[in-house]
Design an enzyme around this catalytic site. Structure first.
Site, mmCIF file in Angstrom:
data_model
loop_
_atom_site.group_PDB
_atom_site.id
_atom_site.type_symbol
_atom_site.label_atom_id
_atom_site.label_comp_id
_atom_site.label_asym_id
_atom_site.label_seq_id
_atom_site.Cartn_x
_atom_site.Cartn_y
_atom_site.Cartn_z
ATOM 1 N N TYR A 218 3.612 -175.858 14.575
ATOM 2 C CA TYR A 218 2.366 -176.468 15.056
ATOM 3 C C TYR A 218 1.707 -177.321 13.966
ATOM 4 O O TYR A 218 1.798 -177.019 12.789
ATOM 5 C CB TYR A 218 1.406 -175.364 15.506
ATOM 6 C CG TYR A 218 0.029 -175.841 15.868
ATOM 7 C CD1 TYR A 218 -0.206 -176.417 17.107
ATOM 8 C CD2 TYR A 218 -1.016 -175.745 14.962
ATOM 9 C CE1 TYR A 218 -1.484 -176.866 17.438
ATOM 10 C CE2 TYR A 218 -2.288 -176.172 15.282
ATOM 11 C CZ TYR A 218 -2.496 -176.741 16.523
ATOM 12 O OH TYR A 218 -3.760 -177.174 16.846
ATOM 13 N N ASP B 132 -0.862 -166.629 18.251
ATOM 14 C CA ASP B 132 -0.663 -167.734 17.305
ATOM 15 C C ASP B 132 -1.212 -167.383 15.924
ATOM 16 O O ASP B 132 -0.516 -167.475 14.917
ATOM 17 C CB ASP B 132 -1.423 -168.987 17.774
ATOM 18 C CG ASP B 132 -0.818 -169.653 18.990
ATOM 19 O OD1 ASP B 132 0.334 -169.341 19.331
ATOM 20 O OD2 ASP B 132 -1.518 -170.503 19.583
#
Ligand code: ZN
Length: 215
Positions: free
Chosen positions: A209, A115
């Site tokens: 996100y 990520d």
């Protein structure tokens, strides 16, 4: 920017990334060829917005009563050569520096690493303070990696971000994954994540996100 950079030094302390005065945050002054950085050798508890120093992109003192951090040349080199970077952080945080001492990149074996870093956290060259060598090493490595963090060999961590907050976040996350992957190594060999999955995780985290206003 003085207030922002001053306040972010407290985050280095709060997250246990620094011992004594060995760590610093800087932030580019929006629209100017200037950045704000920590004064050299001043304890974190004594830092105030007024104590922060302003330097030009050659690392020369422009405004401030103290001399700038001894790492100022490295920060200045990054701002000169990476115009998209608005924040730089340097620490000797324990676990990440342990990887740096071995000259070993931190392999991408956690989804949180995919990520945030988009792959391994790379290692930069051994370089002595006092010239542009540290800055050159940081830029050479980070220009060719997704990672906002580089482990400078035998030294410590430099991180970059599009804001000083983002660079501090990368420094916190770097230490976190350095610790976890180290612990995993004590239990056996961590399992790699396939490159396709790393790419997917990185793309999702960077673009989808979080709250829309914070992207
Ligand atoms: Zn250092």
């Amino acid at each position: 920017m003085r207030e922002t950079v001053c306040a972010l030094h407290r985050e280095l302390v709060r997250n246990n990334l620094v011992a004594w005065t060995a760590g610093n945050v800087s932030g580019r002054v929006p629209g100017e060829d200037l950045f704000v950085i920590k004064p050299s050798g001043v304890p974190y508890d004594d830092l105030t917005p007024e104590a922060m120093v302003v330097c030009d992109l050659e690392g020369n003192l422009v405004e401030g009563a103290f001399s700038p951090s001894s790492d100022t040349a490295a920060h200045a080199y990054v701002y000169r050569h990476m115009p998209e970077v608005n924040g730089v952080v340097h620490t000797h945080s324990t676990y990440a520096s342990a990887w740096a001492a071995r000259g070993e990149p931190i392999p991408c074996v956690l989804t949180a690493m995919a990520d945030e870093f988009g792959g391994e956290i790379p290692v930069g060259p051994f370089a002595l303070i006092g010239s542009d060598d540290i800055g050159k090493g940081i830029v050479a490595v980070l220009e060719s990696h997704r990672s906002p963090a580089v482990l400078m060999r035998n030294h410590g961590v430099f991180t970059i971000g599009d804001s000083p907050e983002a660079a501090v976040k990368a420094a916190v996350m770097c230490e976190d994954v350095a610790r976890t992957v180290h612990l995993s190594r004590q239990l056996g060999e961590p399992l790699p994540i396939p490159q396709d999955d790393i790419d997917h995780l990185y793309s999702r985290y960077q673009h989808v996100y979080g709250q829309r206003s914070q992207r």
